[in-house]
Design a protein around this motif. Sequence first.
Motif, PDB file in Angstrom:
ATOM      1  N   THR A 169      68.919  20.759  29.796  1.00 54.35           N
ATOM      2  CA  THR A 169      68.176  19.525  30.023  1.00 54.35           C
ATOM      3  C   THR A 169      68.551  18.567  28.898  1.00 54.35           C
ATOM      4  O   THR A 169      69.139  18.975  27.886  1.00 54.35           O
ATOM      5  N   GLU A 170      68.177  17.322  29.063  1.00 58.56           N
ATOM      6  CA  GLU A 170      68.474  16.336  28.006  1.00 58.56           C
ATOM      7  C   GLU A 170      67.804  16.740  26.696  1.00 58.56           C
ATOM      8  O   GLU A 170      68.396  16.653  25.629  1.00 58.56           O
ATOM      9  N   GLN A 171      66.571  17.220  26.782  1.00 56.46           N
ATOM     10  CA  GLN A 171      65.847  17.638  25.577  1.00 56.46           C
ATOM     11  C   GLN A 171      66.533  18.836  24.916  1.00 56.46           C
ATOM     12  O   GLN A 171      66.693  18.881  23.697  1.00 56.46           O
ATOM     13  N   ARG A 173      69.694  19.663  25.150  1.00 61.52           N
ATOM     14  CA  ARG A 173      70.961  19.197  24.581  1.00 61.52           C
ATOM     15  C   ARG A 173      70.724  18.483  23.255  1.00 61.52           C
ATOM     16  O   ARG A 173      71.423  18.706  22.277  1.00 61.52           O
ATOM     17  N   GLU A 174      69.703  17.642  23.204  1.00 64.55           N
ATOM     18  CA  GLU A 174      69.387  16.925  21.961  1.00 64.55           C
ATOM     19  C   GLU A 174      69.021  17.905  20.849  1.00 64.55           C
ATOM     20  O   GLU A 174      69.419  17.722  19.701  1.00 64.55           O
ATOM     21  N   GLN A 175      68.279  18.955  21.175  1.00 70.28           N
ATOM     22  CA  GLN A 175      67.936  19.968  20.181  1.00 70.28           C
ATOM     23  C   GLN A 175      69.181  20.687  19.674  1.00 70.28           C
ATOM     24  O   GLN A 175      69.332  20.926  18.473  1.00 70.28           O
ATOM     25  N   LEU A 176      70.080  21.020  20.585  1.00 69.39           N
ATOM     26  CA  LEU A 176      71.338  21.665  20.189  1.00 69.39           C
ATOM     27  C   LEU A 176      72.160  20.738  19.294  1.00 69.39           C
ATOM     28  O   LEU A 176      72.724  21.168  18.282  1.00 69.39           O
ATOM     29  N   GLU A 177      72.232  19.474  19.658  1.00 74.55           N
ATOM     30  CA  GLU A 177      72.978  18.503  18.851  1.00 74.55           C
ATOM     31  C   GLU A 177      72.370  18.375  17.456  1.00 74.55           C
ATOM     32  O   GLU A 177      73.104  18.327  16.457  1.00 74.55           O
TER      33      GLU A 177
END
Length: 189
Positions: A169-171, A173-177
């Motif tokens: 999910t976008e969230q 992905r942002e956490q992974l980034e």
Amino acid sequence: MGKKAQITALQIIQAALRVAAASGAGKVTLDAVAKAAGVSKGGLIYHFPSKDALIAAMVQHLLDDAECHRQQLSADEPSLLAALLQTRASFSRKIAGNTAMAILAAAAEQPALLKPVQQHNQALLQQIMAQSSQQQTIAGSAAPSSALLLFLASEALLFHDLLHISPFTEQEREQLEQQLVQQARELQA
């Protein structure tokens, strides 16, 4: 001179990016771009004598935009890798995936058009590895291999987004980034 006579190469590139985002690679034609830019085909050809020249300019524009953003981040970020990872994360959100994919697909017909991307990535990777090697000498760790893994993980997230195959999910992905950026900063410490 009228407005059409004063059109710039940048305005044509921006029109081409809009065509690519809206319609895909197959629709990035000189005629379609000229219409979107509000210029005659002859006016477009004055700036870009061929479709390959236009696509090459679009690729270079995206590279320049990403590099400018990375340099802005680098002013406040001691880790080149962390700045790069932040740039890659914002790139996938900033530029419509359809735009980047259209450019990549069009350039795939002429792989030489992607040579600047390859050269840019090689130069960045060399800088990252050099910075990480300095840290390894100081800390005695395996920093270069860790830096390379972080770089590759960032690439994977970016291309998953561009290809619309991301399982995150976008969230997520942002956490992974954010995790990647934090790990890059820890390598620099």
